[in-house]
Design an enzyme around this catalytic site. Structure first.
Site, short mmCIF file in Angstrom:
data_model
loop_
_atom_site.label_atom_id
_atom_site.label_comp_id
_atom_site.label_asym_id
_atom_site.label_seq_id
_atom_site.Cartn_x
_atom_site.Cartn_y
_atom_site.Cartn_z
N CYS A 86 0.92 -1.09 -0.06
CA CYS A 86 -0.03 0.06 -0.09
C CYS A 86 0.87 1.20 0.00
O CYS A 86 1.50 1.45 -1.05
CB CYS A 86 -1.10 -0.09 1.10
SG CYS A 86 -2.56 1.15 0.81
N HIS A 191 -3.40 -4.81 2.00
CA HIS A 191 -2.66 -5.15 2.97
C HIS A 191 -2.80 -6.58 3.36
O HIS A 191 -3.54 -7.09 3.99
CB HIS A 191 -3.59 -4.51 4.11
CG HIS A 191 -3.20 -2.81 4.26
ND1 HIS A 191 -2.74 -2.33 5.07
CD2 HIS A 191 -3.72 -2.10 3.28
CE1 HIS A 191 -2.27 -1.10 4.64
NE2 HIS A 191 -3.12 -0.92 3.71
N GLU A 193 -1.03 -8.25 5.54
CA GLU A 193 -1.05 -8.64 6.94
C GLU A 193 -2.32 -8.63 7.68
O GLU A 193 -2.35 -9.04 8.87
CB GLU A 193 -0.03 -7.61 7.52
CG GLU A 193 -0.55 -6.30 7.91
CD GLU A 193 -0.63 -5.48 6.53
OE1 GLU A 193 -0.58 -5.85 5.59
OE2 GLU A 193 -0.94 -3.98 6.69
#
Ligand code: GLN
Length: 213
Positions: A86, A191, A193
């Protein structure tokens, strides 16, 4: 061999990335030591780097102020892996389309910040990612899209103007590129994660190690 992975910790999602790196390492039968990068002097000891999301204008300023930016460029020019997500990808790109972001020119793409607009500020979409067998749950938060333009920037050092500068699009959403690989760097608009799926971290850092699954 233990992989020393530096997570740039000037903003955003550091522990989530650390967890994903450790899980991906374990699945590959490897161990990983995650270190936080807050000051210069840490990156030169890292085998792999992660640039998380956040606010690209802020991240780029802090990286340049602290002298970390030049170390990240050296890391990638040395062929070591990096995952940029990002805002991290915006900073790593050649052109962020915004003068307030001083980019690192490590991923040879132009990005368009906040490209999905206000109505779709944040959303989730399954993505077919090159190199992964099943769709990856993409979490998009005020995400950029990647222009596939590529092309070698004139400012690039001759050393980096190699065949590996070819940018491979790894995933698209509605016909727009949202994950790319440029040599040792994997960049995502989303994202990875923020899911419990660590296959993007695995792809970026451990792809050359045979899986033990
Ligand atoms: N919109 C942010 C930027 O342009 C990126 C958002 C994110 O990292 N989730 O910097």
């Amino acid at each position: 061999m233990t992989l020393t992975a530096g997570v740039v910790a000037v903003q955003g999602d550091v522990s989530e990335h650390a967890d994903a790196i450790e899980r991906a390492a374990e699945r590959r039968g490897r161990s990983a030591e995650v270190v936080e990068v807050r000051d210069s002097g840490v990156v030169p000891d890292c085998d792999a780097l992660l640039m998380p999301g956040g606010e690209s204008t802020t991240i780029s300023r802090l990286l340049h102020d602290d002298g970390i930016a030049a170390e990240i460029v050296d890391h990638v020019e040395g062929g070591k892996p990096m995952l940029a997500t990002c805002a991290g990808l915006i900073v790593a790109a050649r052109d962020a389309g915004d003068d307030r972001v001083e980019t690192l020119d490590l991923v040879d793409v132009t990005v368009e910040r906040n490209a999905f607009g206000r109505q779709k500020d944040s959303f989730e979409a399954p993505l077919d990612v090159d190199g992964l067998d099943d769709p990856f749950p993409g979490v998009f938060i005020r995400a950029p899209v990647i222009s596939e333009g590529g092309g070698v920037s004139e400012q690039r050092s001759a050393a980096r103007r190699t065949e590996s500068d070819d940018v491979a699009v790894l995933a698209e959403l509605d016909g727009r590129a949202v994950a790319v690989r440029d040599g040792p760097v994997v960049g995502t608009s989303f994202h990875p994660e923020l899911t419990d799926d660590d296959r993007i971290h695995e792809l970026a850092f451990f792809a050359e190690t045979p899986a033990t699954r």
